[in-house]
Design a protein around this motif. Structure first.
Motif, PDB file in Angstrom:
ATOM      1  N   MET A 261       0.815  -1.176   0.000  1.00  0.00           N
ATOM      2  CA  MET A 261       0.000   0.000   0.000  1.00  0.00           C
ATOM      3  C   MET A 261       0.866   1.250   0.000  1.00  0.00           C
ATOM      4  SD  MET A 261      -3.226   0.842   2.099  1.00  0.00           S
ATOM      5  CE  MET A 261      -3.989   2.314   1.760  1.00  0.00           C
ATOM      6  N   GLY A 262       1.675   1.455   0.979  1.00  0.00           N
ATOM      7  CA  GLY A 262       2.519   2.632   1.016  1.00  0.00           C
ATOM      8  C   GLY A 262       3.861   2.350   0.386  1.00  0.00           C
ATOM      9  N   ALA A 263       4.420   3.369  -0.132  1.00  0.00           N
ATOM     10  CA  ALA A 263       5.726   3.224  -0.757  1.00  0.00           C
ATOM     11  C   ALA A 263       6.789   3.211   0.335  1.00  0.00           C
ATOM     12  CB  ALA A 263       5.984   4.354  -1.725  1.00  0.00           C
ATOM     13  N   ASP A 264       7.715   2.388   0.180  1.00  0.00           N
ATOM     14  CA  ASP A 264       8.794   2.297   1.150  1.00  0.00           C
ATOM     15  C   ASP A 264       9.864   3.306   0.731  1.00  0.00           C
ATOM     16  OD1 ASP A 264      10.331   1.476   3.208  1.00  0.00           O
ATOM     17  OD2 ASP A 264      11.086  -0.316   2.200  1.00  0.00           O
ATOM     18  N   ILE A 265       9.851   4.455   1.457  1.00  0.00           N
ATOM     19  CA  ILE A 265      10.779   5.530   1.103  1.00  0.00           C
ATOM     20  C   ILE A 265      11.976   5.433   2.023  1.00  0.00           C
ATOM     21  CG2 ILE A 265      11.090   8.013   0.941  1.00  0.00           C
ATOM     22  CD1 ILE A 265       8.098   8.240   0.506  1.00  0.00           C
ATOM     23  N   LYS A 266      13.088   5.327   1.404  1.00  0.00           N
ATOM     24  CA  LYS A 266      14.323   5.275   2.176  1.00  0.00           C
ATOM     25  C   LYS A 266      15.128   6.530   1.821  1.00  0.00           C
ATOM     26  CE  LYS A 266      14.316   0.425   2.608  1.00  0.00           C
ATOM     27  NZ  LYS A 266      14.993  -0.725   2.947  1.00  0.00           N
ATOM     28  N   LEU A 267      15.405   7.302   2.866  1.00  0.00           N
ATOM     29  CA  LEU A 267      16.168   8.525   2.654  1.00  0.00           C
ATOM     30  C   LEU A 267      17.531   8.397   3.314  1.00  0.00           C
ATOM     31  CD1 LEU A 267      13.423  11.181   3.453  1.00  0.00           C
ATOM     32  CD2 LEU A 267      14.187  10.477   1.201  1.00  0.00           C
ATOM     33  N   SER A 268      18.476   8.936   2.652  1.00  0.00           N
ATOM     34  CA  SER A 268      19.817   8.944   3.230  1.00  0.00           C
ATOM     35  C   SER A 268      19.876  10.058   4.268  1.00  0.00           C
ATOM     36  CB  SER A 268      20.861   9.170   2.138  1.00  0.00           C
ATOM     37  OG  SER A 268      20.742  10.482   1.628  1.00  0.00           O
ATOM     38  N   SER A 269      20.889  10.056   5.063  1.00  0.00           N
ATOM     39  CA  SER A 269      21.024  11.093   6.089  1.00  0.00           C
ATOM     40  C   SER A 269      21.134  12.486   5.466  1.00  0.00           C
ATOM     41  CB  SER A 269      22.213  10.810   6.996  1.00  0.00           C
ATOM     42  OG  SER A 269      23.405  10.823   6.253  1.00  0.00           O
ATOM     43  N   SER A 270      21.744  12.595   4.322  1.00  0.00           N
ATOM     44  CA  SER A 270      21.830  13.902   3.666  1.00  0.00           C
ATOM     45  C   SER A 270      20.461  14.328   3.135  1.00  0.00           C
ATOM     46  CB  SER A 270      22.875  13.887   2.547  1.00  0.00           C
ATOM     47  OG  SER A 270      22.499  13.010   1.521  1.00  0.00           O
ATOM     48  N   ASP A 271      19.624  13.361   2.688  1.00  0.00           N
ATOM     49  CA  ASP A 271      18.254  13.696   2.259  1.00  0.00           C
ATOM     50  C   ASP A 271      17.430  14.178   3.450  1.00  0.00           C
ATOM     51  OD1 ASP A 271      18.793  13.016  -0.359  1.00  0.00           O
ATOM     52  OD2 ASP A 271      18.022  10.960  -0.161  1.00  0.00           O
TER      53      ASP A 271
END
Length: 171
Positions: free
Chosen positions: A1-11
């Protein structure tokens, strides 16, 4: 259902910086508006104080004239004449009015003219009933107060008119 968003520490740092930048801009706008409202309120208070100053001078002139109204022996005292001269001079000084509106300027100058007419009449020894001068002066102060949506009751207590009694008040 939800997108698995992975952000880096800089993001994450970029997003946090963006959010706090928007909050800082919003806070700056709010502070600026609050300061502007405060300055406007101060300016309005100075204007009202200036208006009260003019009204007090006009009412004082009316009060002095009313005190000597109907006195046929000797007329106004030299001190009263001197006071009326000073009041007329002050009403003619435009620096008295910090925010000169046409209504205040006109009432101020017309009141000064009325006081000068009274002085001319007194210099000629005509000490008949001068309540008309006092009444005209009071109408000038009423004109100013009406323009600002104020009344005599809004004046500081010592500056209010003492009333329109026929009894002379002490000068």
């Amino acid at each position: 259902m939800g997108a698995d968003i992975k952000l880096s520490s800089s993001d994450w740092a970029a997003w946090v910086q963006a959010v706090f930048s928007v909050l800082a801009i919003a806070a700056a706008i709010w502070i600026s508006k609050a300061e502007s409202r405060h300055l406007h309120a101060q300016e309005k208070r100075r204007e009202i104080d200036s208006v009260f100053g003019v009204v007090v001078l006009i009412n004082r002139g009316a009060s002095i004239i009313r005190a000597f109204s109907g006195i046929n022996i000797g007329g106004p005292s030299p001190a009263a004449i001197h006071s009326i001269r000073i009041l007329a001079d002050r009403l003619e000084e435009l620096k008295l009015i910090t925010v000169p509106t046409p209504v205040v300027l006109r009432a101020s100058l017309e009141s000064a003219n009325l006081l000068r007419q009274y002085l001319d009449k007194a210099a000629k020894g005509r000490y008949s009933d001068d309540r008309d001068f006092a009444g005209k002066l009071e109408r000038q102060s009423d004109r100013i107060l009406d323009f600002y949506g104020l009344s005599d009751e809004d004046l500081p207590q010592p500056a209010r008119r003492s009333g329109n009694s026929d009894e002379p008040e002490s000068v």
